[in-house]
Motif scaffolding. Structure first.
Motif, PDB file in Angstrom:
ATOM      1  N   ASP A 160      41.508   8.273  34.878  1.00  0.00           N
ATOM      2  CA  ASP A 160      41.900   9.113  36.014  1.00  0.00           C
ATOM      3  C   ASP A 160      41.975  10.535  35.475  1.00  0.00           C
ATOM      4  O   ASP A 160      42.687  10.786  34.508  1.00  0.00           O
ATOM      5  CB  ASP A 160      43.270   8.683  36.555  1.00  0.00           C
ATOM      6  N   VAL A 161      41.202  11.406  36.103  1.00  0.00           N
ATOM      7  CA  VAL A 161      41.104  12.778  35.568  1.00  0.00           C
ATOM      8  C   VAL A 161      41.766  13.755  36.528  1.00  0.00           C
ATOM      9  O   VAL A 161      41.483  13.752  37.732  1.00  0.00           O
ATOM     10  CB  VAL A 161      39.631  13.170  35.330  1.00  0.00           C
ATOM     11  N   GLU A 162      42.643  14.594  36.005  1.00  0.00           N
ATOM     12  CA  GLU A 162      43.255  15.660  36.799  1.00  0.00           C
ATOM     13  C   GLU A 162      42.821  16.991  36.195  1.00  0.00           C
ATOM     14  O   GLU A 162      42.909  17.187  34.980  1.00  0.00           O
ATOM     15  CB  GLU A 162      44.785  15.528  36.770  1.00  0.00           C
ATOM     16  N   VAL A 163      42.332  17.883  37.057  1.00  0.00           N
ATOM     17  CA  VAL A 163      41.917  19.212  36.576  1.00  0.00           C
ATOM     18  C   VAL A 163      42.979  20.219  36.980  1.00  0.00           C
ATOM     19  O   VAL A 163      43.435  20.228  38.130  1.00  0.00           O
ATOM     20  CB  VAL A 163      40.549  19.627  37.155  1.00  0.00           C
ATOM     21  N   LYS A 164      43.394  21.048  36.012  1.00  0.00           N
ATOM     22  CA  LYS A 164      44.412  22.068  36.307  1.00  0.00           C
ATOM     23  C   LYS A 164      43.893  23.431  35.923  1.00  0.00           C
ATOM     24  O   LYS A 164      43.256  23.600  34.877  1.00  0.00           O
ATOM     25  CB  LYS A 164      45.693  21.759  35.531  1.00  0.00           C
ATOM     26  N   PHE A 165      44.181  24.377  36.780  1.00  0.00           N
ATOM     27  CA  PHE A 165      43.725  25.755  36.547  1.00  0.00           C
ATOM     28  C   PHE A 165      44.930  26.658  36.351  1.00  0.00           C
ATOM     29  O   PHE A 165      45.887  26.596  37.121  1.00  0.00           O
ATOM     30  CB  PHE A 165      42.899  26.248  37.736  1.00  0.00           C
ATOM     31  N   PHE A 166      44.871  27.499  35.328  1.00  0.00           N
ATOM     32  CA  PHE A 166      46.005  28.378  35.037  1.00  0.00           C
ATOM     33  C   PHE A 166      45.557  29.824  34.869  1.00  0.00           C
ATOM     34  O   PHE A 166      44.411  30.105  34.494  1.00  0.00           O
ATOM     35  CB  PHE A 166      46.685  27.967  33.718  1.00  0.00           C
ATOM     36  N   ASN A 167      46.512  30.706  35.103  1.00  0.00           N
ATOM     37  CA  ASN A 167      46.344  32.110  34.726  1.00  0.00           C
ATOM     38  C   ASN A 167      47.478  32.438  33.781  1.00  0.00           C
ATOM     39  O   ASN A 167      48.651  32.249  34.110  1.00  0.00           O
ATOM     40  CB  ASN A 167      46.415  33.016  35.976  1.00  0.00           C
ATOM     41  N   ILE A 168      47.118  32.868  32.589  1.00  0.00           N
ATOM     42  CA  ILE A 168      48.144  33.273  31.625  1.00  0.00           C
ATOM     43  C   ILE A 168      47.965  34.759  31.381  1.00  0.00           C
ATOM     44  O   ILE A 168      46.900  35.215  30.942  1.00  0.00           O
ATOM     45  CB  ILE A 168      48.019  32.496  30.301  1.00  0.00           C
ATOM     46  N   SER A 169      48.991  35.510  31.739  1.00  0.00           N
ATOM     47  CA  SER A 169      48.890  36.962  31.603  1.00  0.00           C
ATOM     48  C   SER A 169      50.241  37.489  31.156  1.00  0.00           C
ATOM     49  O   SER A 169      51.263  37.151  31.745  1.00  0.00           O
ATOM     50  CB  SER A 169      48.482  37.540  32.963  1.00  0.00           C
ATOM     51  N   GLY A 180      45.104  47.043  39.780  1.00  0.00           N
ATOM     52  CA  GLY A 180      44.417  45.838  40.242  1.00  0.00           C
ATOM     53  C   GLY A 180      44.340  44.840  39.121  1.00  0.00           C
ATOM     54  O   GLY A 180      44.915  45.023  38.054  1.00  0.00           O
ATOM     55  N   SER A 181      43.598  43.791  39.379  1.00  0.00           N
ATOM     56  CA  SER A 181      43.597  42.713  38.405  1.00  0.00           C
ATOM     57  C   SER A 181      42.288  42.645  37.628  1.00  0.00           C
ATOM     58  O   SER A 181      42.109  41.784  36.809  1.00  0.00           O
ATOM     59  CB  SER A 181      43.834  41.389  39.117  1.00  0.00           C
ATOM     60  N   ARG A 182      41.370  43.556  37.924  1.00  0.00           N
ATOM     61  CA  ARG A 182      40.103  43.495  37.201  1.00  0.00           C
ATOM     62  C   ARG A 182      39.737  44.873  36.685  1.00  0.00           C
ATOM     63  O   ARG A 182      39.520  45.792  37.462  1.00  0.00           O
ATOM     64  CB  ARG A 182      39.008  42.965  38.116  1.00  0.00           C
ATOM     65  N   PHE A 183      39.645  44.983  35.391  1.00  0.00           N
ATOM     66  CA  PHE A 183      39.333  46.280  34.801  1.00  0.00           C
ATOM     67  C   PHE A 183      37.869  46.608  34.997  1.00  0.00           C
ATOM     68  O   PHE A 183      36.983  45.789  34.834  1.00  0.00           O
ATOM     69  CB  PHE A 183      39.647  46.252  33.304  1.00  0.00           C
ATOM     70  N   GLU A 234      43.946  46.129  30.457  1.00  0.00           N
ATOM     71  CA  GLU A 234      42.579  45.878  30.891  1.00  0.00           C
ATOM     72  C   GLU A 234      42.198  44.395  30.923  1.00  0.00           C
ATOM     73  O   GLU A 234      41.182  44.030  31.488  1.00  0.00           O
ATOM     74  CB  GLU A 234      41.603  46.637  29.973  1.00  0.00           C
ATOM     75  N   SER A 235      43.007  43.542  30.275  1.00  0.00           N
ATOM     76  CA  SER A 235      42.682  42.119  30.295  1.00  0.00           C
ATOM     77  C   SER A 235      42.846  41.620  31.728  1.00  0.00           C
ATOM     78  O   SER A 235      43.787  41.982  32.411  1.00  0.00           O
ATOM     79  CB  SER A 235      43.615  41.348  29.373  1.00  0.00           C
ATOM     80  N   GLU A 236      41.926  40.812  32.161  1.00  0.00           N
ATOM     81  CA  GLU A 236      41.930  40.372  33.556  1.00  0.00           C
ATOM     82  C   GLU A 236      43.233  39.622  33.858  1.00  0.00           C
ATOM     83  O   GLU A 236      43.666  38.776  33.106  1.00  0.00           O
ATOM     84  CB  GLU A 236      40.721  39.467  33.774  1.00  0.00           C
ATOM     85  N   HIS A 237      43.865  39.986  34.957  1.00  0.00           N
ATOM     86  CA  HIS A 237      45.191  39.448  35.217  1.00  0.00           C
ATOM     87  C   HIS A 237      45.251  38.256  36.144  1.00  0.00           C
ATOM     88  O   HIS A 237      46.141  37.452  36.051  1.00  0.00           O
ATOM     89  CB  HIS A 237      46.086  40.539  35.812  1.00  0.00           C
ATOM     90  N   GLN A 238      44.329  38.193  37.090  1.00  0.00           N
ATOM     91  CA  GLN A 238      44.519  37.169  38.115  1.00  0.00           C
ATOM     92  C   GLN A 238      43.450  36.090  38.100  1.00  0.00           C
ATOM     93  O   GLN A 238      43.410  35.264  38.990  1.00  0.00           O
ATOM     94  CB  GLN A 238      44.571  37.816  39.496  1.00  0.00           C
ATOM     95  N   ALA A 239      42.593  36.119  37.143  1.00  0.00           N
ATOM     96  CA  ALA A 239      41.544  35.111  37.121  1.00  0.00           C
ATOM     97  C   ALA A 239      42.047  33.872  36.411  1.00  0.00           C
ATOM     98  O   ALA A 239      43.057  33.896  35.712  1.00  0.00           O
ATOM     99  CB  ALA A 239      40.334  35.663  36.395  1.00  0.00           C
ATOM    100  N   ILE A 240      41.315  32.807  36.611  1.00  0.00           N
ATOM    101  CA  ILE A 240      41.642  31.577  35.905  1.00  0.00           C
ATOM    102  C   ILE A 240      41.195  31.780  34.458  1.00  0.00           C
ATOM    103  O   ILE A 240      40.026  32.061  34.203  1.00  0.00           O
ATOM    104  CB  ILE A 240      40.874  30.399  36.544  1.00  0.00           C
ATOM    105  N   ASN A 241      42.126  31.713  33.530  1.00  0.00           N
ATOM    106  CA  ASN A 241      41.693  31.881  32.135  1.00  0.00           C
ATOM    107  C   ASN A 241      42.071  30.688  31.245  1.00  0.00           C
ATOM    108  O   ASN A 241      41.890  30.734  30.029  1.00  0.00           O
ATOM    109  CB  ASN A 241      42.176  33.210  31.540  1.00  0.00           C
ATOM    110  N   ARG A 242      42.588  29.638  31.859  1.00  0.00           N
ATOM    111  CA  ARG A 242      42.819  28.395  31.119  1.00  0.00           C
ATOM    112  C   ARG A 242      42.593  27.212  32.051  1.00  0.00           C
ATOM    113  O   ARG A 242      43.107  27.203  33.185  1.00  0.00           O
ATOM    114  CB  ARG A 242      44.232  28.371  30.545  1.00  0.00           C
TER     115      ARG A 242
END
Lengths: 772, 183
Positions: B81-90, A454-457, B30-38
């Motif tokens: 003009d502000v643009e917000v961008k969400f990324f996942n870096i894994s 999964g994606s959350r440890f 163990e690092s979170e893979h699918q969350a927004i981290n940037r």
């Protein structure tokens, strides 16, 4: 001479049998006594340790070393008694107790090696009388059908539940739960993801004909880590005399519009020198959103599909049985409790009604949700080595799958996916002699592997090897019965981590020695005083050691501590049972449990900062604790058809280190019930009402950072009705219950979702059982 | 007889360790893979990006705290003009999650809660129901110099999103506090 004696005995028995059909008048005097000797039918030697029970009453006597059983203060009347002894064929007989004030009746039991027994697979796994336990009666079981295992067990005094919303219920025994409570499913230790407070036991209570709770570490044979107690889920015995039997159950719950269908089909087949029997069970249930008195709880539906197959075979001195069970559930987690961070939680608490909710009924289950499956296969072989020695061998494998769906941003996979596989082999050697002793010893080896994806440890991968060695001895002398048990466990834990691509392994070993000692003082058949001392060890669970993450559905960040040591529990329990007559008795249990190194989740500062906001942080820490309390049951009959029952329990949870209290412990409660049995003599025909009062929990830690103070006291009224009918010669049981009759608005301290919503409102349940 | 049984059972018991061997030793990262981290906030003037504000937590929730949260420095009397961008870096792979959020626009809304000074923000994008999203917005600084904070919130609120929702409705996917300087 022997033959003459036998002839006399048979004559007496025949005479008594004649009386049974002649006179069933019931006298009101209750001063009669019944006694006799139980013999081994093959060699006429006396049988000590045989259980003589008067069916339909709570009266049980155990024969002493002279094979003598005694009952006193019996009312005149006809009784059906049942005599059982390990390795013997159970015997049932009718007896008349009247005029004479002492009825003497002796019986011969046939040894099961001489003859095929009626029972292929015994329903009782824990035959010891010396543990402090309580069971649900047949009527209570029927009344509670449709609920989860936790909801059913909380009817027993001293048992409460830890709830997560309206769908997840975990049993709590004397304040302890999760890893500290062992659940035995048909004689096998349930190995699921029990560490989680929002992980309900993966068991369908409809497989059980009997649910028993052992309060305290009384189940040494099955492990020492259950310092809170054990739950025995026992299916009915597989009987070879059954023929083909079909039971159908249909249940409807109004609150969440839940429908349940259950079928049990069983059959016993006997040939000249072998026998076999089988049973299958199937349950399907589906419910939608639950409703509080004021609003629906969105995404609180539940779906379940469970089935099992049990088959047993006997030939000569060998018995074998195989059991397969499957449990599958999908549970919705209430939307309003799904919070992103501490601010969301504070906002949710500020609002009297949930901020994030759709106030409509729906069967749909969306995210967040849980999908859990549990499969068990078990094979048991019993070999009679001689008349009084047998060896049991049990091999089992369990697979547990747990998927937690939280928030899909990239794909639809579960955020947390856990798979736990457990294989156990158990060898048990039992001897029971004519003398007054019974002993057993055994060896258990268990191998377990947990793999996450999964994606959350949350919980790392691990393997666990357990070796256990135990011995239990029982003996008695006149009015005293003793039981002593000793168990040694070796546990080797290998944990596999991967932090940012760096793989590493952590190994830990635990050696634990546990013991229990019980004395039961039975001066007569009115009084029994059972004292139990136990010393038990529980090694820390992997989650307590290495957890690191956000807990699903709560705004808690949990951190484990790799340096934790085993918990050591020293518990004394005393149970005094006094029985005036058939209907009037009380049962007082007092206990004190000193737990050294009690592992507790305590808040720590600072809060964990993330891109999602701040989260309150909790760490597993150890402190010495003292859990003391009392359970009380009183039952009396006002007349032949009206009875009254009171159950009360109180727990004082002391944290000895902080000189304060432990959090999340059940509050005192009193449950009173009045029942009217409208057709005398039939326990299945009644109307009852009960009032449950739960106090506000005042034992809370002094400096505990709880978001919300414990909710206030509440009083709930329930109504029950049941009747046994015959529809076209088919026995039918019809039942109806109204839970929370007055639609009371309340919250419970033991519900982890008390921050977000009220408890469910009125629920009308209709039950139909048909035996074909 | 007894010997035969005990030997047989011992053999099965010993083989237990071989049965349930899974690949527990092949541990997942163990690092979170699918969350927004940037998260990037692009401040643009006339279509040109004048400043990129980054907030980053490479190992996801827990572990180490966010490694970087830039200050937002703006000039007085300007329209951004502000643009917000969400990324996942894994594992070195960058996924732009802004498009996912846009696809699920009816479930999401971005909020900018400014305190300490007055700075009007107008959301420029709308979902299919005509409700604001906030991935694109326009900020107008006044003529006062000052310091304050910006709380950036990405709220997830499937089926309940409305036109003028309270910023607390739903649950927070993102909540970051930036320091704001207007010079």
């Amino acid at each position: 001479m022997k033959n003459l004696l036998k002839a006399i005995k048979i004559s007496i028995f025949c005479l008594i049998a004649l009386f049974i059909f002649e006179d069933e008048a019931i006298a009101q005097e209750c001063n009669f006594r019944l006694s006799g000797i139980i013999y081994d039918g093959t060699n006429q030697q006396i049988l000590a340790g045989a259980t003589v029970s008067i069916l339909g009453t709570d009266k049980i006597a155990i024969t002493n070393k002279s094979g003598l059983y005694r009952f006193s203060k019996l009312c005149a009347g006809t009784y059906r008694i049942k005599i059982t002894h390990v390795g013997c064929v159970p015997l049932e007989a009718n007896l008349v107790v009247n005029s004479a004030d002492l009825t003497n009746q002796s019986f011969n039991l046939l040894h099961s090696t001489e003859q095929l027994s009626e029972v292929l697979v015994s329903s009782k796994y824990d035959s010891d009388v010396n543990s402090i336990k309580s069971s649900l009666t047949v009527e209570e079981m029927q009344k509670l059908k449709g609920g989860t295992l936790g909801e059913m067990l909380k009817q027993l005094s001293g048992v409460s539940v830890l709830q997560t919303g309206s769908t997840v219920f975990k049993p709590v025994i004397h304040g302890l739960h999760s890893q500290r409570v062992l659940i035995l499913n048909n004689g096998v230790r349930q190995e699921g993801q029990q560490w989680g407070a929002e992980h309900a036991p993966e068991i369908d209570p409809l497989v059980a004909s009997r649910l028993t709770v052992i309060k305290g570490a009384g189940a040494l044979r099955y492990g020492s880590d259950a310092i809170g107690g054990a739950v025995l889920v026992e299916p009915r015995s597989l009987d070879i005399d059954t023929g083909l039997r079909v039971e159908l159950n249909s249940i409807y719950s109004s609150n969440n519009r839940m429908g349940l269908f259950n079928s049990i089909i069983e059959q016993g087949i006997k040939t000249k020198n072998s026998a076999w029997a089988w049973r299958s069970h199937l349950t399907y249930k589906r419910g939608g959103n639950a409703r509080t008195p004021d609003y629906w709880l969105h995404n609180t539906g539940v779906q379940e599909l469970n089935y099992s197959l049990h088959a047993g075979y006997q030939r000569d001195n060998t018995k074998a049985d195989i059991y397969f069970s499957a449990f599958n559930t999908k549970i919705g987690i209430f939307w309003g409790a799904h919070i992103g961070n501490l601010t969301d939680l504070e906002n949710a608490i500020k609002n009297k009604t949930p901020l994030f909710n759709i106030d409509e009924f729906d069967y749909q289950i969306g995210r967040p949700s849980q999908e859990v499956s549990h499969y068990l296969i078990k094979a048991k072989l019993t070999q009679e080595l001689s008349k009084y020695r047998r060896i049991n061998f049990v091999l089992s494998h369990q697979e547990n799958f747990r998927k937690e769906f939280d928030r899909a941003l990239i794909d639809n996979n579960p955020e947390l996916d856990l798979n736990l596989g457990t294989t156990t082999a158990d060898i048990n050697f039992e001897t029971d002699r004519f003398s007054n002793t019974n002993q057993q010893f055994g060896f258990t080896v268990q191998r377990q592997a947990n793999v996450w994806s999964g994606s959350r440890f949350f919980l790392p991968n691990y393997t666990n090897l357990l070796l256990g060695l135990y011995g239990i001895r029982k003996w008695d002398s006149n009015d005293l019965q003793f039981e002593a048990g000793l168990r040694y466990d070796y546990r080797s834990l290998e944990v596999f981590r991967n932090q940012n691509g760096q793989n590493f392994q952590i190994d830990r070993q635990f050696n634990n020695l546990s013991s229990s000692f019980a004395i039961n003082y039975v001066p007569n058949n009115n009084v029994s005083w059972l004292n139990n001392f136990s010393l038990a060890w529980r090694p820390p669970h992997v989650n307590e050691l290495y957890v690191n993450g956000l807990h699903h559905g709560t705004a808690n960040f949990e951190i484990g501590d790799p340096s934790l040591n085993s918990e050591i529990s020293l518990k004394y329990t005393s149970q005094l049972n006094y029985q005036w007559n058939k209907d009037t008795y009380f049962d007082l249990t007092l206990y004190t449990n000193y737990i050294q190194n009690f592992i507790n989740l305590v808040p720590v500062l600072p809060a964990t900062l993330t891109l999602r906001g701040a989260f309150p942080t909790f760490q597993f820490k150890q402190a010495d604790a003292l859990l003391s309390g009392s359970d009380f049951t009183f039952n009396t009959a006002l007349n032949q058809s009206i009875s009254y029952r009171l159950k009360a329990s109180v727990l004082i949870p002391r944290n000895l280190e902080s000189r304060s209290w432990l959090q999340q412990m059940p509050a005192p409660q009193i449950d009173q019930e009045i029942s009217w049995y409208f057709s005398p003599g039939k326990k299945g025909n009644y109307i009852s009402t009960n009032a449950l009062w739960v106090a506000r929990q005042r034992f809370i830690p002094d400096n505990f950072i709880d978001y919300l103070a414990p909710p206030g006291e509440y009083l709930l009224f329930n109504l029950n009705f049941a009747t046994d009918l015959r529809l076209m010669k088919t026995p039918v049981s019809l039942g109806a219950s109204v839970f929370n009759l007055f639609n009371v608005r309340y919250r419970d301290y033991m519900n982890r979702f008390r921050y977000f919503s009220d408890e469910v409102g009125t629920n009308v349940v209709i039950r139909l059982k048909i035996n074909i | 007889m007894l010997k035969k049984y005990i030997i047989g059972m011992w053999c099965i018991a010993l083989s237990v360790s071989a049965i349930s061997c899974k690949k527990a030793s092949m541990a997942n990262n163990e690092s979170e893979h699918q969350a927004i981290n940037r998260i990037e906030m692009l401040f643009k003037q006339g279509g040109t990006t004048v400043s990129t504000i980054v907030a980053e937590d490479p190992d996801g929730d827990g572990g180490n705290p966010p490694s970087r949260i830039d200050n937002i420095n703006l000039d007085i009397n300007k329209i951004y003009d502000v643009e917000v961008k969400f990324f996942n870096i894994s594992n070195g792979v960058t996924k732009d999650l802004s498009s996912t959020i846009l696809q699920q626009a009816k479930q999401h809304e971005v909020y900018f809660i400014i305190s300490g000074l007055t700075l009007p923000v107008e959301k420029k994008d709308k979902d299919d129901n005509g409700f604001p999203i906030g991935l694109i917005s326009q900020w107008k600084t006044g003529n006062a110099v000052g310091k304050g904070t910006v709380l950036l919130k990405l709220m997830h609120k499937p089926l309940v999103k409305g036109a003028n929702d309270d910023p607390n409705k739903g649950h927070s996917d993102i909540a970051i506090n930036y320091t704001l300087n207007v010079k």
